[in-house]
Scaffold this active site. Structure first.
Site, PDB file in Angstrom:
ATOM      1  N   GLN A 190      17.871 -14.486 -31.919  1.00 30.69           N
ATOM      2  CA  GLN A 190      16.904 -14.852 -30.869  1.00 30.69           C
ATOM      3  C   GLN A 190      17.556 -15.803 -29.856  1.00 30.69           C
ATOM      4  OE1 GLN A 190      13.589 -16.326 -33.233  1.00 30.69           O
ATOM      5  NE2 GLN A 190      13.094 -14.276 -34.011  1.00 30.69           N
ATOM      6  N   ILE A 208      22.692 -20.260 -62.713  1.00 31.15           N
ATOM      7  CA  ILE A 208      24.042 -19.681 -62.743  1.00 31.15           C
ATOM      8  C   ILE A 208      24.412 -19.297 -64.173  1.00 31.15           C
ATOM      9  CG2 ILE A 208      26.520 -20.158 -62.353  1.00 31.15           C
ATOM     10  CD1 ILE A 208      25.142 -20.281 -59.745  1.00 31.15           C
ATOM     11  N   CYS A 215      18.967 -13.840 -37.537  1.00 28.72           N
ATOM     12  CA  CYS A 215      17.536 -14.065 -37.315  1.00 28.72           C
ATOM     13  C   CYS A 215      17.301 -15.001 -36.126  1.00 28.72           C
ATOM     14  CB  CYS A 215      16.887 -14.556 -38.606  1.00 28.72           C
ATOM     15  SG  CYS A 215      15.139 -14.170 -38.635  1.00 28.72           S
ATOM     16  N   LEU A 216      17.046 -16.300 -36.356  1.00 27.19           N
ATOM     17  CA  LEU A 216      16.916 -17.216 -35.222  1.00 27.19           C
ATOM     18  C   LEU A 216      18.187 -17.164 -34.378  1.00 27.19           C
ATOM     19  CD1 LEU A 216      15.144 -19.481 -33.934  1.00 27.19           C
ATOM     20  CD2 LEU A 216      16.489 -21.109 -35.246  1.00 27.19           C
ATOM     21  N   ARG A 253       8.805 -14.110 -37.710  1.00 32.20           N
ATOM     22  CA  ARG A 253       7.533 -13.796 -37.082  1.00 32.20           C
ATOM     23  C   ARG A 253       7.701 -13.355 -35.629  1.00 32.20           C
ATOM     24  NH1 ARG A 253       3.174 -15.287 -39.758  1.00 32.20           N
ATOM     25  NH2 ARG A 253       4.033 -17.034 -40.927  1.00 32.20           N
ATOM     26  N   GLU A 279      22.623 -11.821 -45.427  1.00 33.37           N
ATOM     27  CA  GLU A 279      23.135 -12.598 -46.566  1.00 33.37           C
ATOM     28  C   GLU A 279      22.466 -12.187 -47.883  1.00 33.37           C
ATOM     29  OE1 GLU A 279      21.338 -13.740 -44.045  1.00 33.37           O
ATOM     30  OE2 GLU A 279      20.003 -15.398 -44.592  1.00 33.37           O
ATOM     31  N   HIS A 336      18.335 -10.610 -42.348  1.00 29.57           N
ATOM     32  CA  HIS A 336      19.099 -11.592 -43.143  1.00 29.57           C
ATOM     33  C   HIS A 336      20.120 -10.840 -43.995  1.00 29.57           C
ATOM     34  CE1 HIS A 336      16.991 -15.320 -42.205  1.00 29.57           C
ATOM     35  NE2 HIS A 336      15.919 -14.556 -42.052  1.00 29.57           N
TER      36      HIS A 336
HETATM   37  N1  GLN Z   1      11.606 -18.781 -36.508  1.00 36.47           N
HETATM   38  C1  GLN Z   1      12.007 -17.464 -36.155  1.00 36.47           C
HETATM   39  C2  GLN Z   1      10.904 -16.448 -36.415  1.00 36.47           C
HETATM   40  O1  GLN Z   1       9.984 -16.715 -37.167  1.00 36.47           O
HETATM   41  C3  GLN Z   1      13.258 -17.079 -36.911  1.00 36.47           C
HETATM   42  C4  GLN Z   1      13.045 -17.009 -38.394  1.00 36.47           C
HETATM   43  C5  GLN Z   1      14.317 -16.950 -39.167  1.00 36.47           C
HETATM   44  O2  GLN Z   1      15.386 -17.290 -38.660  1.00 36.47           O
HETATM   45  N2  GLN Z   1      14.233 -16.591 -40.422  1.00 36.47           N
HETATM   46  O3  GLN Z   1      10.943 -15.381 -35.909  1.00 36.47           O
END
Ligand code: GLN
Length: 543
Positions: A384, A22, A380-381, A468, A522, A520
């Site tokens: 899913q 920082i 991401c996750l 992945r 963020e 992502h």
């Molecule tokens: N584990 C999940 C994948 O590999 C999501 C990865 C994540 O959230 N960065 O696709």
């Protein structure tokens, strides 16, 4: 070395975790705001090639750059404060350096020579100091670890040689810690002195010291302590700056404004440094908005706040932008009172994650916020899990993610419908670093969707990835039939109709904010330019 570039090295001492990244990013920001072109490199002394294979317990967040490099979270501070897109050459580990040396040795680049730490490894490190320099006025170089660490010695030695070879272009800032002893009611300068002694022993004389402490107005760090440190360090009192703990990391550059930092930097550069920080920083420093909001992060590990650092920073930026005081609550997705905890917050995020633990709770959390119409952002996750939840509960499908059946990093062959599955070729390579879908990918947004509106109706955006598994397109007709929109897609090439599902949403008439992305976001949020998906989440909170 290009003549015009000046190098500011930042080292640390006494203990780790005192905010070297920082402080370094703040110095970069100050110089950038004074009109200089600044970039940054972080050197990490560990032997991993990159942190991509380390667990969040070891390392905190893995920050992903547009070029797909998996890097240390300090790179996130640099990108946010400097508002730049860095590349992999800004993230150097001892592993990367040694890998190059050993590969070079096998290829015969050192034929006939005895390959040694000095000069071969130090030369490789010195090359990395100046690599990929696109005419920067100033390059900030942070050396990870603390002075006196055995594993950091080779970096300090390379720095010493570099400074000796370029004396007027190199400046050394050392950051250390001054502990407060409650029993005697005093600040103790000895550990700081020792950390400087270690540097002097390595032939390094710092130019500026930043002394971190827990000083407050009730318990001030008096000048005598700082003067004593100056004396021990061959420095003048004006070369020693006290930097106490502050309410926010964005207050650091604002605080530094009232110190001798500008004068010190001006002396080094040879020109007056007039800095003019972006307004966001002052706003954050006096944060007193009239509305409060509470956002829950539904996660696997609630103790590991650093794993969600960029998500937290993106939320802060979006809430300041919308005039909210923000409270963040980490909610364990396996906890018995999960639903009660969600009922206490105004919105939730299900961020990225790996491994099957906690997935059921995340699905349960998403079902609850979908039904109760609480704002939700899946990352991401999180996307899913949102797709699985919707497919099961709204489309009547008995579907799974392949990751739910992983054991010891191996895919079990299971005879079930996988709506989220490994991309072809990714099934069995999970143990290797740098093999996921990584970095920036173009995403095409569907016109007229809520997400496209959030992006100011642009249809072509770019987002960063690290995963992945992918949503399987044969299930898309079912999802769409039942009201889930595929708002963002990645097309394999311009002509083909083949795509990957990148962003999903529910119509505004069905839910005020039910949005998820495979990317992502963020990593693209900046303090003064919050990412639209975070802004959308905060703006949809009803007060
Ligand atoms: N584990 C999940 C994948 O590999 C999501 C990865 C994540 O959230 N960065 O696709």
């Amino acid at each position: 070395m290009k003549k015009q570039t000046k190098y500011i090295f930042v080292t640390g001492g006494v203990v780790s975790g005192i905010g070297k990244g920082i402080a370094a990013a703040s110095i970069g920001l100050i110089l950038k705001s004074a009109g200089y072109n600044v970039d940054a490199i972080k050197f990490d002394p560990y032997l991993n090639i990159d942190p991509g294979t380390m667990s969040p317990f070891e390392h905190g967040e893995v920050y992903v750059l547009d070029d797909g490099s998996e890097t240390d979270l300090d790179l996130g501070h640099y990108e946010r404060y400097l508002d730049v897109n860095l590349t992999g050459s800004s993230s150097v580990t001892a592993g990367k350096i040694y890998d190059k040396i050993i590969k070079g040795e096998r290829e015969g680049s050192f034929l006939g020579k005895n390959v040694q730490l000095i000069p071969h490894v130090t030369n490789q490190i010195k090359e990395a100091f100046v690599e990929n320099n696109k005419d920067y006025d100033i390059r900030i170089i942070e050396i990870g670890g603390s002075s006196g660490d055995m594993e950091g010695e080779i970096f300090l030695e390379s720095f010493r040689q570099f400074k000796t070879q370029n004396p007027s272009d190199v400046y050394h800032v050392h950051l250390g810690y001054i502990p407060f002893l409650a029993c005697s009611g005093e600040y103790k300068s000895k550990p700081m002195q020792r950390s400087i002694r270690e540097l002097l022993r390595s032939g390094l004389q710092p130019d500026l010291l930043i002394c971190r402490s827990e000083a407050t107005s009730e318990r001030p760090l008096n000048k005598e302590v700082l003067d004593k440190i100056a004396l021990f360090s061959n420095l003048k009192p004006e070369n020693v700056i006290s930097l106490p703990d502050l309410d926010s990391i964005y207050s650091v550059p604002v605080f530094l404004k009232n110190t001798t930092i500008a004068q010190n930097l001006s002396n080094f550069i040879g020109k007056k440094v007039d800095f003019n920080l972006p307004k966001f920083y002052a706003k954050f420093d006096h944060l007193n908005q009239n509305k409060n909001c509470k956002v829950g992060l539904v996660v696997k590990y609630t103790r590991l706040e650093d794993s969600y650092l960029s998500v937290i920073e993106a939320l802060k930026a979006a809430s300041v932008d919308s005039g909210y005081n923000l409270e963040i609550k980490l909610i364990d997705s396996s906890s018995d009172d999960l639903i009660d905890q969600i009922d206490e917050v105004d919105a939730i995020i299900v961020p990225g994650g790996f491994g099957r633990r906690g997935m059921d709770g995340k699905i349960k959390a998403i079902k609850h916020v979908r039904e109760t119409k609480k704002p939700f952002l899946g990352i991401c996750l999180g996307l899913q899990m949102a797709v699985i939840e919707f497919a099961r509960n709204e489309c009547g499908l008995d579907v799974y993610s392949r990751e739910m059946f992983d054991e010891d990093g191996k895919t079990k062959k299971i005879n079930k419908d996988m709506i989220v599955d490994y991309m072809i070729g990714q099934e069995d390579i999970r143990k290797k670093g740098g093999t996921m879908r990584l970095g920036g990918y173009d995403c095409q947004l569907e016109k007229g969707t809520e997400i496209a509106k959030l992006f100011g109706n642009s249809t072509n955006i770019r987002e960063r990835h690290r995963h992945r598994l992918e949503v399987q397109n044969q299930f898309v007709p079912d999802l769409e039939k039942n009201g889930m929109k595929i708002s963002g897609k990645f097309f394999f090439d311009k002509k083909s109709k083949e795509y990957l599902v990148e962003m999903i949403e529910l119509e505004k008439s069905k839910h005020p904010y039910f949005v998820a992305t495979q990317s992502h976001p963020e990593f693209l949020s900046r303090p003064h330019k919050p990412h639209p998906l975070f802004v959308g989440l905060i703006k949809s909170i009803k007060k």
